[in-house]
Design a protein around this motif. Structure first.
Motif, PDB file in Angstrom:
ATOM      1  N   ARG A  77      -6.061  51.593 -13.399  1.00 41.01           N
ATOM      2  CA  ARG A  77      -6.899  52.214 -14.425  1.00 41.01           C
ATOM      3  C   ARG A  77      -6.159  52.186 -15.764  1.00 41.01           C
ATOM      4  NH1 ARG A  77      -7.400  55.578 -10.005  1.00 41.01           N
ATOM      5  NH2 ARG A  77      -5.956  57.099 -10.897  1.00 41.01           N
ATOM      6  N   CYS A  78      -6.933  52.117 -16.840  1.00 41.60           N
ATOM      7  CA  CYS A  78      -6.332  52.050 -18.175  1.00 41.60           C
ATOM      8  C   CYS A  78      -7.240  52.747 -19.179  1.00 41.60           C
ATOM      9  CB  CYS A  78      -6.081  50.605 -18.596  1.00 41.60           C
ATOM     10  SG  CYS A  78      -7.591  49.607 -18.738  1.00 41.60           S
ATOM     11  N   LEU A  79      -6.745  52.930 -20.375  1.00 41.19           N
ATOM     12  CA  LEU A  79      -7.514  53.453 -21.496  1.00 41.19           C
ATOM     13  C   LEU A  79      -7.741  52.331 -22.495  1.00 41.19           C
ATOM     14  CD1 LEU A  79      -5.430  56.727 -22.031  1.00 41.19           C
ATOM     15  CD2 LEU A  79      -7.618  56.543 -20.815  1.00 41.19           C
ATOM     16  N   VAL A  80      -8.942  52.230 -23.004  1.00 37.43           N
ATOM     17  CA  VAL A  80      -9.280  51.198 -23.990  1.00 37.43           C
ATOM     18  C   VAL A  80      -9.560  51.905 -25.325  1.00 37.43           C
ATOM     19  CG1 VAL A  80     -10.825  49.300 -24.584  1.00 37.43           C
ATOM     20  CG2 VAL A  80     -10.243  49.734 -22.172  1.00 37.43           C
ATOM     21  N   PRO A  81      -8.632  51.835 -26.287  1.00 39.22           N
ATOM     22  CA  PRO A  81      -8.826  52.531 -27.572  1.00 39.22           C
ATOM     23  C   PRO A  81      -9.955  51.905 -28.383  1.00 39.22           C
ATOM     24  CG  PRO A  81      -6.507  51.935 -27.227  1.00 39.22           C
ATOM     25  CD  PRO A  81      -7.317  51.189 -26.213  1.00 39.22           C
ATOM     26  N   ALA A  82     -10.729  52.764 -29.039  1.00 43.70           N
ATOM     27  CA  ALA A  82     -11.848  52.290 -29.863  1.00 43.70           C
ATOM     28  C   ALA A  82     -12.110  53.287 -30.985  1.00 43.70           C
ATOM     29  CB  ALA A  82     -13.101  52.098 -29.017  1.00 43.70           C
TER      30      ALA A  82
ATOM     31  N   ALA B 210     -11.205  56.959 -26.387  1.00 46.67           N
ATOM     32  CA  ALA B 210     -10.568  56.260 -25.277  1.00 46.67           C
ATOM     33  C   ALA B 210     -11.627  55.992 -24.226  1.00 46.67           C
ATOM     34  CB  ALA B 210      -9.426  57.081 -24.695  1.00 46.67           C
ATOM     35  N   PHE B 211     -11.992  54.716 -24.071  1.00 46.56           N
ATOM     36  CA  PHE B 211     -12.912  54.339 -23.004  1.00 46.56           C
ATOM     37  C   PHE B 211     -12.126  54.245 -21.697  1.00 46.56           C
ATOM     38  CE2 PHE B 211     -15.326  51.537 -26.299  1.00 46.56           C
ATOM     39  CZ  PHE B 211     -15.911  52.665 -26.848  1.00 46.56           C
ATOM     40  N   GLY B 212     -12.725  54.708 -20.611  1.00 43.72           N
ATOM     41  CA  GLY B 212     -12.115  54.486 -19.318  1.00 43.72           C
ATOM     42  C   GLY B 212     -12.215  53.011 -18.965  1.00 43.72           C
ATOM     43  N   GLY B 213     -11.096  52.422 -18.599  1.00 44.15           N
ATOM     44  CA  GLY B 213     -11.080  50.997 -18.276  1.00 44.15           C
ATOM     45  C   GLY B 213     -10.338  50.710 -16.989  1.00 44.15           C
ATOM     46  N   ILE B 214     -10.525  49.501 -16.494  1.00 49.86           N
ATOM     47  CA  ILE B 214      -9.767  48.997 -15.346  1.00 49.86           C
ATOM     48  C   ILE B 214      -9.315  47.590 -15.687  1.00 49.86           C
ATOM     49  CG2 ILE B 214     -10.873  50.407 -13.571  1.00 49.86           C
ATOM     50  CD1 ILE B 214     -12.753  48.071 -13.001  1.00 49.86           C
TER      51      ILE B 214
END
Length: 224
Positions: A97-102, A129-133
């Motif tokens: 899992r990761c965070l995607v800054p926007a 911060a979008f939840g990302g994978i």
């Protein structure tokens, strides 16, 4: 869905905001991020003593069995309702899992023969911060990423029936960690109300256009 967004903060700013080590190697800002573009993400790195790193990935997750990169544009989003069970996304949801800054994201509403673009962004200018994978792909372990989406609510549902899965700062550590917990709970009504819906001009519809002028309101526009 989330098919276009803006992420314009510098690597130094993002490293500070997310308390992460910058390993992006000069990724610049973009006011018009499109599928398969390189994007910043925040992940946990074993090689950095399990610290957070600000890294780069190609937008559009590629599962290990993908023969080439042609399907990446169809894998930019993972539905929060099925991410834990989807063969393509479940392994990454469990371990990467990761965070995607926007800064914000774009959607379009059709009004007659025209389409009006809208930009959704925090009213106070704070980072999203979008939840990302993410997943490595190919012999070179190219990093690829998908943004989770969820059912839109409130005014956001008047623009599109889906929205990015947003994580407030107090949930970043939980999302990046190994603990299970209620990871996929939606944002609160208060957090939702803090997101503005702003009309913008049609130039953002062309992926070749970029720059802060894409966020300017059109001469004539109504919210809905």
């Amino acid at each position: 869905m989330c098919g276009r967004y803006a992420t314009t903060r510098s690597e130094a700013d993002l490293s500070d905001l997310f308390d992460a080590v910058d390993v992006t190697e000069g990724l610049g800002p973009s006011w018009n991020v499109a599928p398969t573009d390189p994007v910043p993400l925040v992940r946990i790195s074993a090689s950095q003593a399990d610290a957070r790193v600000l890294d780069t990935a190609r937008w559009g997750l590629l599962p290990p069995w993908a023969k080439d990169t042609r399907g990446a544009a169809k894998m930019i989003n993972a539905r929060s309702e099925t991410v834990a069970t989807s063969p393509a996304f479940a392994p990454s949801f469990a371990r990467r899992r990761c965070l995607v800054p926007a800064d914000g994201w774009f959607e379009w509403v059709r009004t007659g023969k025209e389409r009006q673009a809208f930009y959704m962004t925090p009213a106070d200018g704070s980072v999203l911060a979008f939840g990302g994978i993410w997943a490595p792909w190919g012999p070179e372990k190219m990093r690829t990423v998908s943004v989770l989406t969820t059912a839109a609510r409130g005014d956001l549902a008047r623009v599109h029936d889906r929205m990015p899965f947003i994580l407030p700062p107090d949930r970043w550590a939980e999302w990046l960690g190994d603990e299970g917990g209620e990871l996929l709970r939606p944002i609160t009504e208060r957090e939702l109300a803090a997101i503005d819906v702003r009309p913008v001009g049609p130039a953002v519809g062309n992926v070749r256009n970029n720059g802060p002028q894409l966020l300017d309101p059109p001469p004539k526009a109504t919210l809905f």
